[in-house]
Design a protein around this motif. Structure first.
Motif: not given
Length: 695
Positions: A226, A228-229, A232, A251, A299, A342, A347
């Motif tokens: 995992t 994010r951004s 992701g 994510t 998202n 975030d 999460n």
């Protein structure tokens, strides 16, 4: 008090979702229409529409996975060299322990990381690879690594019975590399090398899994990924390529091609978000490569750089693949309210997903807490000083190998084999996305004017279904086209167009469009007039797309983002300018009176390279005059993947076999390969020559 900078937004988030507004122009309208067409074609052919059965997917997925590796610069995969894992410190917290450590994904490419472990480990545990987004954490001008910006995720996993490895990225790690090569650094040669930092991050992640497999605390049958951004996006790369990943929860890391190219989301992203799109994929094909393993797409509903409409479209398309495979239960969509942040709801969705699919928890299980930041970033720093053998800062120059220049051939059979291999590569890997179907080539005569002993005629033609270009032909007054001894096609760049306008515009303003005369050049006009009086020559002039009459205007940033769109649709701007030159050559030969007239090509600077490559694909060109020709694509025009196979000197040798080539340069050392090839193979003396620059 020491300064601390902590940002959890993409470095490029200052770029708006939509393209910069610029004055409307024919060229801008053509470009917008072109990108619309290209995106529609990719949606029709580069996604999942041709997958109708489980058998379809199972048959095609292995080749798709190979194509993805190739587009990331990972085919063949780099050698799995010694990781050289090194622990540099330890942090003890409430129920967890953190090891500060690094490993080398390739020799000299240091990946700084934090390994989070439960305080007590009695058996191998499910393990999360956490890949970081663009969190820029600096203190007193020293990078602490973006891993420190996401430490709360590692703590949550460790306190809930997981091992978690959080790794720095190349750009925002403790040793700074670069993700912004084409975004703001002008490193267009990344395209020519087939390099993207996305591939670098994918490989660092795969090697992270290799390291985790060596740890006794890790259950290597229960890996999850995992982030994010940017993280992701990297989650997609590693989950698609490496089936050791058993569950994924990327994510805010993906949207569709329409969002990127048409809506302008590309302007909010650095190069780590994109593969080199040789095979013209839409992003649902990438996402589907996780199937049938558990996949949660996370998202927010107001994310401007990963818009929810594109995310939902991908989810729906990939969900259909899971359904065909009988695994619809393994795909989920987690949407939270908010922007590109975030957020705890996202999460918690990822945490819940791993609890279910790596631990077998009940779907109705309730999480006891969210992830909370609790550490000062300094305690997570790995390196006391930068290693002297580090390659992070220049890894873009070596990660994807470029072709080793061959020795000039001695035997014709060797040359034939090498030339044919290069031509195959150019057709299949470099210019593979030239139009398969082009409009009928009709040279529409727009107008013809005589002034001061010169006749100039303008012809318009369609180079593809979006761009309409103008070709100018000048010659001595009173001569018919069939009376000309030759016609030279001058392929103009921006400077060449300015010179052309300065020479001719005052007399032929009704033919020449959209460019002001900066300085009327009577001397140049008189020189042209004298040439026409002396020789029965015709001069043709072409501005490929984006130059002269079809120029698109705007700031340097706007121009950069337009150029980046081409590689998202599997092309480059200069590769399509070669196509324009080819169409002009074909059209010129089709003008009545020119059917048998000898044709020369002449160009300067990068456009000289474009003319050179165009000559490889067209017959009947009797001479090339190339001025200030770049010696390498490292400095010259960018074409996808070309440096994996050959460079400009090798292309020059291929051209010289077909036609007479004259290079105008003050330095002949870069051209030893074609010079020696021509000599070794006994080509006519005039077939290849180097002359001093024209003053």
């Amino acid at each position: 008090m020491k300064s601390l900078l902590l940002l959890l937004l993409p470095l490029s988030l200052h770029a708006a979702r939509f393209p910069e507004k610029t004055p409307d122009s024919p060229g801008a309208r053509m470009l917008d229409g072109y990108m619309q067409q290209q995106t529609t074609d990719i949606e029709e052919k580069g996604g999942l529409k041709d997958i109708q059965t489980a058998e379809d997917w199972q048959a095609k997925a292995p080749e798709y996975r190979r194509q993805l590796a190739e587009m990331l610069g990972l085919d063949p995969m780099p050698e799995r060299t010694a990781l050289m894992p090194t622990k540099t410190g330890e942090v003890k917290g409430d129920g967890y322990v953190i090891e500060n450590m690094h490993y080398q994904a390739v020799p000299g490419l240091y990946v700084t990381a934090n390994l989070y472990l439960p305080e007590k480990v009695e058996k191998p545990l499910p393990t999360i690879l956490y890949v970081c987004g663009h969190s820029n954490v600096m203190k007193d001008g020293v990078s602490l690594g973006n891993k420190t910006g996401y430490h709360h995720h590692g703590i949550w996993f460790a306190r809930h019975g997981y091992v978690c490895l959080i790794i720095d990225t190349a750009q925002l790690g403790e040793i700074r590399g670069e993700h912004h090569g084409t975004f703001s650094k002008g490193r267009w040669w990344w395209f020519s090398r087939g390099y993207t930092p996305a591939g670098l991050e994918a490989w660092a992640s795969i090697r992270g899994l290799d390291y985790l497999e060596t740890r006794p605390e890790v259950d290597k049958t229960r890996f999850g990924v995992t982030g994010r951004s940017g993280g992701g996006a990297y989650s997609w790369w590693v989950a698609a390529l490496d089936d050791r990943i058993k569950a994924a929860a990327p994510t805010a890391g993906v949207t569709n091609m329409r969002n990127h190219v048409v809506d302008g989301c590309i302007e909010g992203h650095c190069d780590c978000m994109f593969y080199v799109n040789t095979y013209r994929w839409d992003y649902d094909r990438l996402v589907a490569l996780v199937a049938p393993r558990p996949l949660l797409i996370c998202n927010t509903d107001k994310d401007t750089i990963f818009p929810i409409d594109g995310v939902f479209s991908i989810y729906q398309n990939v969900r259909r693949i899971y359904t065909l495979l009988g695994q619809e239960k393994n795909i989920g969509l987690q949407v939270a309210e908010g922007g590109h942040l975030d957020l705890q709801p996202l999460n918690n969705g990822a945490f819940h997903w791993f609890e279910r699919h790596l631990k077998g928890a009940n779907a109705m299980a309730v999480l006891d807490e969210g992830a909370k930041k609790s550490l000062e970033p300094e305690v997570l720093k790995v390196l006391k000083e930068i290693p002297q053998d580090q390659k992070n800062t220049a890894i873009d120059e070596t990660f994807v190998p470029k072709a080793t220049p061959p020795s000039p051939p001695i035997a014709k059979a060797d040359w034939d084999k090498q030339r044919d291999a290069w031509m195959t590569a150019l057709k299949d890997k470099v210019f593979v996305n030239w139009p398969k179907e082009a409009p009928a080539l009709t040279m529409a005569k727009e107008n013809s004017i005589e002034r001061d002993g010169i006749r100039m005629t303008a012809y318009d033609f369609e180079t593809d279904h979006a761009f309409r270009l103008r070709l100018y032909i000048a010659h001595r007054k009173g001569l018919r086209l069939e009376d000309l001894d030759l016609v030279a096609l001058n392929v103009l760049d921006g400077q060449g167009w300015q010179d052309f306008c300065n020479t001719y515009e005052s007399r032929f303003s009704k033919l020449i469009e959209s460019f002001p005369v900066t300085e009327k050049d009577e001397k140049s006009f008189e020189s042209e007039k004298k040439m026409f009086e002396t020789f029965k020559w015709g001069m043709a002039y072409l501005c490929p797309r984006g130059i002269g009459p079809t120029e698109w205007t705007g700031s340097e940033k706007a121009q950069t983002q337009r150029q980046r769109r081409f590689y998202l649709v599997g092309q480059t701007l200069d590769s399509m300018r070669i196509w324009d030159i080819r169409r002009a050559v074909e059209g010129l030969k089709g003008i009545p009176g020119f059917e048998k007239t000898p044709l020369w090509l002449q160009a300067h600077r990068d456009m000289a390279a474009n003319a050179l490559y165009a000559s490889l694909f067209e017959e009947g060109i009797t001479r090339l005059d190339l001025h200030e020709l770049p010696a390498s694509h490292q400095q010259g025009p960018a074409y996808l993947n070309v440096l994996k196979f050959l460079d400009i000197p090798q292309a020059a040798a291929m051209a010289a076999e077909k036609t007479r080539v004259i290079i105008y340069t003050g330095d002949s050392t870069a051209w030893e390969y074609p010079t020696n090839t021509a000599k070794n193979l006994g080509w006519p003396e005039k077939q290849w020559s180097i002359r001093k620059p024209v003053q």
